[in-house]
Design an enzyme around this catalytic site. Structure first.
Site, short mmCIF file in Angstrom:
data_model
loop_
_atom_site.label_atom_id
_atom_site.label_comp_id
_atom_site.label_asym_id
_atom_site.label_seq_id
_atom_site.Cartn_x
_atom_site.Cartn_y
_atom_site.Cartn_z
N GLY A 71 42.06 42.27 32.78
CA GLY A 71 43.35 42.29 33.44
C GLY A 71 44.46 41.72 32.57
O GLY A 71 45.57 42.23 32.53
N THR A 72 44.15 40.66 31.85
CA THR A 72 45.15 40.01 31.00
C THR A 72 45.67 40.97 29.93
O THR A 72 46.87 41.10 29.72
CB THR A 72 44.55 38.75 30.34
N ASN A 151 46.82 36.13 43.70
CA ASN A 151 45.49 35.54 43.54
C ASN A 151 45.34 34.18 44.22
O ASN A 151 44.26 33.79 44.61
CB ASN A 151 45.15 35.41 42.05
N GLN A 179 43.85 41.81 41.88
CA GLN A 179 43.25 41.26 43.11
C GLN A 179 43.13 42.29 44.23
O GLN A 179 42.45 42.03 45.22
CB GLN A 179 44.05 40.06 43.62
N SER A 199 40.88 44.94 36.84
CA SER A 199 39.89 44.19 36.07
C SER A 199 38.51 44.30 36.72
O SER A 199 38.41 44.42 37.94
CB SER A 199 40.33 42.72 36.00
N GLY A 200 37.47 44.23 35.92
CA GLY A 200 36.11 44.37 36.44
C GLY A 200 35.57 43.16 37.18
O GLY A 200 34.98 43.28 38.25
N CYS A 325 43.35 28.97 36.25
CA CYS A 325 44.04 28.60 35.01
C CYS A 325 44.85 27.33 35.20
O CYS A 325 45.08 26.60 34.25
CB CYS A 325 44.97 29.71 34.56
C1 LIG Z 1 42.16 37.39 37.24
C2 LIG Z 1 43.52 37.96 37.25
C3 LIG Z 1 44.10 38.47 36.07
C4 LIG Z 1 43.41 38.39 34.74
O1 LIG Z 1 42.33 39.28 34.64
P1 LIG Z 1 41.19 39.01 33.53
O2 LIG Z 1 40.33 40.21 33.62
O3 LIG Z 1 40.49 37.74 33.94
O4 LIG Z 1 41.88 38.90 32.22
C5 LIG Z 1 45.36 39.01 36.15
N1 LIG Z 1 46.02 39.07 37.31
C6 LIG Z 1 45.51 38.61 38.47
C7 LIG Z 1 46.29 38.72 39.73
C8 LIG Z 1 44.24 38.03 38.47
O5 LIG Z 1 43.74 37.54 39.61
#
Ligand SMILES: *Cc1c(COP(=O)(O)O)cnc(C)c1O
Length: 388
Positions: A71-72, A151, A179, A199-200, A325
């Protein structure tokens, strides 16, 4: 000791079916998808199949999906990629003050590079007002990026409405749906988005894999250069097992989602009702209804969330304060601050995020141990005693 995991917004266990689907792609079908021999073509085939599963889930075309490391990276790619590509047109970006750090810090970075960023406020539930988005648009605006579901609180944003404003004004619109994808049905046309991150590992898939949806015709600067992978949008040999795992996780989510939501909402509300009965001076953070069915963010006044978390951990219960984080630092959550929660109340916040494997028994256990922890901590708090 009993172990109860209530931190699914931080990460989820990989579904056993996902692990099973991934395993052959480590040592049996290990070809490089770019190779033209059979070893490679076999890997290419499963990458394409997974791409189709992801695309189908969000109502996209196959070629609109680019796999990333999570996701990042998807957020970074969307925001920097659009900013760099369009900087001659304008240098103004609109976002909100409750974004995940992947978006927030990318926008702050661009501010340092001479872009102008508007961080929109939210109401007490953490909701962005589409009218504020409309008012913030200038002739210089090149990108709007607002997350789909938060999140920390689970609040769901009016993305469809914001999207139609963006569309009407011809401005590119990105949403961080990490999310929401797999917890809610997500359709890129209904949401009117041009870019969407997922994201997975938040949806029972593996860590280190994600995707960015890029609407056909949206021009974007790649961030990672190298070979011609992902139609020249993201170089690097594909994470084949990860991609297979993401495809499988999304497939399972689309089948289980409805039932899971019902179950989780029921457990979540039982937890909230129970806490309300047993503990005074608590407050719900987030929208009472427009909220992810697995998320419950509660402030326990006159105590520190951090202390609650440590004490629950001693009892085998895993929860978190705000986002993973920010925990470890005593800074109040930027999300709760933006919602107008005062710093002391914000410090007392705990996020419970439920998942597939949680049971009524788990909730019962939390309701057994948590009131005692809170009253023990409050007994040491001069503020709580002074209140009486
Ligand atoms: C966890 C999260 C991310 C980051 O995703 P990763 O796959 O851990 O890099 C980005 N945005 C939201 C809203 C998240 O909850």
């Amino acid at each position: 000791m009993r172990k109860i995991y209530l931190d699914h917004n931080a990460t989820t266990p990989t579904h056993p079916e996902v692990v099973k689907a991934m395993l052959p792609y480590y040592n049996e079908v290990y070809g490089n998808p770019s190779s033209i021999h059979q070893f490679g073509q076999e890997a290419r085939k499963v990458v394409d199949e997974a791409r189709e599963k992801v695309a189908n889930f969000i109502g996209a075309k196959i070629e609109e999906i680019v796999f990333t490391s999570g996701g990042t990276e998807a957020d970074n790619f969307a925001i920097k990629g659009i900013a760099y590509r369009n900087e001659k047109k304008g240098r103004h970006i609109i976002t909100s003050s409750i974004e995940h750090h992947a978006v927030l810090n990318t926008c702050k970075y661009l501010e340092g590079k001479g872009f102008k960023v508007t961080f929109l406020p939210v109401d007490k539930y953490g909701t962005v007002n589409p009218d504020d988005v409309k008012k913030a648009i200038t002739g210089e605006t090149i990108l709007i990026t607002i997350l789909h579901a938060n999140n920390e609180t689970g609040t769901i944003e009016p993305i469809g409405e914001i999207g139609s404003i963006a569309k009407e004004k011809g401005i590119i619109f990105h949403t961080d749906a990490v999310q929401s994808v797999g917890k809610l049905g997500v359709n890129v046309d209904e949401l009117n988005v041009d870019l969407l991150s997922l994201s997975g590992h938040k949806i029972y898939g593996p860590k280190g894999i994600g995707a960015l949806y890029i609407r056909k015709g949206t021009k974007i600067e790649p961030l990672i250069l190298g070979g011609h992978h992902e139609r020249n949008r993201r170089a690097g040999t594909e994470n084949v097992p990860g991609i297979v795992g993401l495809g499988k996780a999304i497939e399972i989510a689309s089948q289980d989602m409805e039932e899971e939501n019902k179950k989780e909402v029921n457990l979540r509300d039982k937890l909230w009702d129970g806490l309300n009965q047993k503990i005074d001076s608590i407050q719900l953070n987030g929208h009472p209804e427009k909220r992810l069915s697995n998320t419950l963010n509660v402030s326990f006044k006159f105590v520190e969330g951090e202390s609650i978390i440590l004490n629950l951990d001693l009892q085998g219960i895993a929860v978190s304060s705000g986002s993973a984080c920010t925990s470890g630092s005593l800074e109040p959550s930027h999300v709760l601050s933006a919602m107008g929660v005062d710093p002391a109340t914000s410090q007392g916040s705990v996020r419970f995020s439920l998942g597939k494997d949680n049971t009524e028994d788990d909730i019962g256990y939390v309701l057994e141990v948590l009131p005692e922890i809170v009253s023990r901590l409050r007994a040491m708090s001069p503020l709580y005693k002074g209140r009486k």
